[in-house]
Design an enzyme around this catalytic site. Sequence first.
Site, PDB file in Angstrom:
ATOM      1  N   ARG A 122      -9.929   1.596   8.901  1.00 29.99           N
ATOM      2  CA  ARG A 122      -9.387   0.285   9.230  1.00 29.99           C
ATOM      3  C   ARG A 122     -10.443  -0.606   9.893  1.00 29.99           C
ATOM      4  O   ARG A 122     -10.158  -1.750  10.216  1.00 29.99           O
ATOM      5  CB  ARG A 122      -8.259   0.552  10.209  1.00 29.99           C
ATOM      6  CG  ARG A 122      -7.057  -0.300  10.297  1.00 29.99           C
ATOM      7  CD  ARG A 122      -6.056  -0.238   9.212  1.00 29.99           C
ATOM      8  NE  ARG A 122      -4.767  -0.697   9.684  1.00 29.99           N
ATOM      9  CZ  ARG A 122      -3.619  -0.184   9.312  1.00 29.99           C
ATOM     10  NH1 ARG A 122      -3.574   0.818   8.464  1.00 29.99           N
ATOM     11  NH2 ARG A 122      -2.499  -0.675   9.751  1.00 29.99           N
TER      12      ARG A 122
ATOM     13  N   ARG B  55      11.155  -6.811   4.916  1.00 35.33           N
ATOM     14  CA  ARG B  55      11.200  -5.376   5.175  1.00 35.33           C
ATOM     15  C   ARG B  55      11.806  -5.102   6.559  1.00 35.33           C
ATOM     16  O   ARG B  55      12.511  -4.107   6.749  1.00 35.33           O
ATOM     17  CB  ARG B  55       9.768  -4.816   5.109  1.00 35.33           C
ATOM     18  CG  ARG B  55       9.703  -3.319   5.317  1.00 35.33           C
ATOM     19  CD  ARG B  55       8.303  -2.792   5.063  1.00 35.33           C
ATOM     20  NE  ARG B  55       7.424  -3.010   6.191  1.00 35.33           N
ATOM     21  CZ  ARG B  55       6.142  -2.656   6.222  1.00 35.33           C
ATOM     22  NH1 ARG B  55       5.579  -2.107   5.171  1.00 35.33           N
ATOM     23  NH2 ARG B  55       5.399  -2.867   7.287  1.00 35.33           N
TER      24      ARG B  55
ATOM     25  N   ARG C 128      -1.040  -8.406  13.370  1.00 37.12           N
ATOM     26  CA  ARG C 128      -1.538  -7.390  12.435  1.00 37.12           C
ATOM     27  C   ARG C 128      -2.390  -8.035  11.332  1.00 37.12           C
ATOM     28  O   ARG C 128      -3.389  -7.463  10.892  1.00 37.12           O
ATOM     29  CB  ARG C 128      -0.363  -6.606  11.840  1.00 37.12           C
ATOM     30  CG  ARG C 128       0.233  -5.623  12.878  1.00 37.12           C
ATOM     31  CD  ARG C 128       1.647  -5.213  12.537  1.00 37.12           C
ATOM     32  NE  ARG C 128       1.743  -4.492  11.297  1.00 37.12           N
ATOM     33  CZ  ARG C 128       2.821  -4.514  10.503  1.00 37.12           C
ATOM     34  NH1 ARG C 128       3.885  -5.249  10.832  1.00 37.12           N
ATOM     35  NH2 ARG C 128       2.835  -3.827   9.414  1.00 37.12           N
TER      36      ARG C 128
ATOM     37  N   LYS D 108       0.820  -1.220   0.000  1.00 31.22           N
ATOM     38  CA  LYS D 108       0.000   0.000   0.000  1.00 31.22           C
ATOM     39  C   LYS D 108       0.850   1.263   0.000  1.00 31.22           C
ATOM     40  O   LYS D 108       0.577   2.186  -0.749  1.00 31.22           O
ATOM     41  CB  LYS D 108      -0.923   0.050   1.228  1.00 31.22           C
ATOM     42  CG  LYS D 108      -2.050  -0.954   1.221  1.00 31.22           C
ATOM     43  CD  LYS D 108      -3.109  -0.629   2.276  1.00 31.22           C
ATOM     44  CE  LYS D 108      -2.581  -0.621   3.695  1.00 31.22           C
ATOM     45  NZ  LYS D 108      -2.022  -1.899   4.143  1.00 31.22           N
TER      46      LYS D 108
ATOM     47  N   ARG E 153      11.498  -1.747  11.215  1.00 32.77           N
ATOM     48  CA  ARG E 153      10.280  -1.321  11.909  1.00 32.77           C
ATOM     49  C   ARG E 153      10.008  -2.249  13.079  1.00 32.77           C
ATOM     50  O   ARG E 153      10.035  -3.469  12.929  1.00 32.77           O
ATOM     51  CB  ARG E 153       9.106  -1.375  10.922  1.00 32.77           C
ATOM     52  CG  ARG E 153       8.621   0.000  10.542  1.00 32.77           C
ATOM     53  CD  ARG E 153       7.543  -0.084   9.510  1.00 32.77           C
ATOM     54  NE  ARG E 153       6.274  -0.552  10.057  1.00 32.77           N
ATOM     55  CZ  ARG E 153       5.121  -0.425   9.428  1.00 32.77           C
ATOM     56  NH1 ARG E 153       5.074   0.148   8.245  1.00 32.77           N
ATOM     57  NH2 ARG E 153       4.012  -0.877   9.978  1.00 32.77           N
TER      58      ARG E 153
HETATM   59  P1  AMP Z   1       0.520   0.839   8.908  1.00 35.96           P
HETATM   60  O1  AMP Z   1       1.763   1.600   8.646  1.00 35.96           O
HETATM   61  O2  AMP Z   1      -0.651   1.318   8.102  1.00 35.96           O
HETATM   62  O3  AMP Z   1       0.704  -0.648   8.810  1.00 35.96           O
HETATM   63  O4  AMP Z   1       0.110   1.145  10.429  1.00 35.96           O
HETATM   64  C1  AMP Z   1       0.974   0.813  11.489  1.00 35.96           C
HETATM   65  C2  AMP Z   1       0.202   0.802  12.800  1.00 35.96           C
HETATM   66  O5  AMP Z   1      -0.370   2.099  13.045  1.00 35.96           O
HETATM   67  C3  AMP Z   1      -0.992  -0.152  12.834  1.00 35.96           C
HETATM   68  O6  AMP Z   1      -0.599  -1.480  13.157  1.00 35.96           O
HETATM   69  C4  AMP Z   1      -1.843   0.481  13.921  1.00 35.96           C
HETATM   70  O7  AMP Z   1      -1.309   0.225  15.219  1.00 35.96           O
HETATM   71  C5  AMP Z   1      -1.652   1.958  13.641  1.00 35.96           C
HETATM   72  N1  AMP Z   1      -2.664   2.445  12.680  1.00 35.96           N
HETATM   73  C6  AMP Z   1      -2.464   2.886  11.415  1.00 35.96           C
HETATM   74  N2  AMP Z   1      -3.639   3.251  10.845  1.00 35.96           N
HETATM   75  C7  AMP Z   1      -4.592   3.040  11.770  1.00 35.96           C
HETATM   76  C8  AMP Z   1      -6.006   3.194  11.792  1.00 35.96           C
HETATM   77  N3  AMP Z   1      -6.682   3.643  10.725  1.00 35.96           N
HETATM   78  N4  AMP Z   1      -6.677   2.868  12.936  1.00 35.96           N
HETATM   79  C9  AMP Z   1      -6.026   2.427  14.019  1.00 35.96           C
HETATM   80  N5  AMP Z   1      -4.696   2.223  14.062  1.00 35.96           N
HETATM   81  C10 AMP Z   1      -3.986   2.524  12.954  1.00 35.96           C
END
Ligand code: AMP
Length: 188
Positions: free
Chosen positions: A88, A127, A144, A13, A133
């Site tokens: 989400r 990654r 996740r 993404k 990360r």
């Molecule tokens: P991502 O980089 O999109 O994988 O997001 C990393 C982490 O940020 C996720 O595992 C959540 O802990 C938090 N996060 C990102 N977007 C959201 C969202 N829309 N709602 C809740 N937590 C989020």
Amino acid sequence: MRIVLLGPPGAGKGTQAARLAERYNIPAISTGDIFRANVSGKTPLGLKAQEYMTAGALVPDEVTNAMVRDRLDQDDVASGFLLDGYPRNPDQAVELDGMLSDLKVKLDVAIEITADSDEVTQRLLGRAKIEGRSDDTEPVIRKRLEVYATQTAPLTAFFEGRGLLVQVDGLGEIDEVTERIVAAVEAL
Ligand code: AMP
């Protein structure tokens, strides 16, 4: 263009968001990136988000929704935006509806990048070695993916019901996936 990008962690993404943002000349808004920047900066928002992110859980909706509402109030989204990682869960999707109707705008498309969980697990573990990360460890990746399956996957039906869903296979070269997305969006 007002775009929502869906797909499991590791589907690509972030990479595709950057390319589509450039192509359509709109800002890519990644809630994960905003959270990570706040965690690094040790801001109050970062301190609230950190424990959830480390566990691979969703940050509570009230925190996330307020952050997105603020972001969508900024001037640079007037000509469009791409949301990467938001909504989400169904409650966030309903909240987004409210934000967009307050702004008197509508979404054009929800693009779901599909990829199977073995593939995305391998990508995320790869990654982890490059980006380091903290949530790219095997137990957190598993969590996740489970959160995606239980909380986020229902959004596919949500956006399909509104006639906004486009699904694109996320396997293959980065360029190839971008072209698939652009072709699908243009066929709308
Ligand atoms: P991502 O980089 O999109 O994988 O997001 C990393 C982490 O940020 C996720 O595992 C959540 O802990 C938090 N996060 C990102 N977007 C959201 C969202 N829309 N709602 C809740 N937590 C989020």
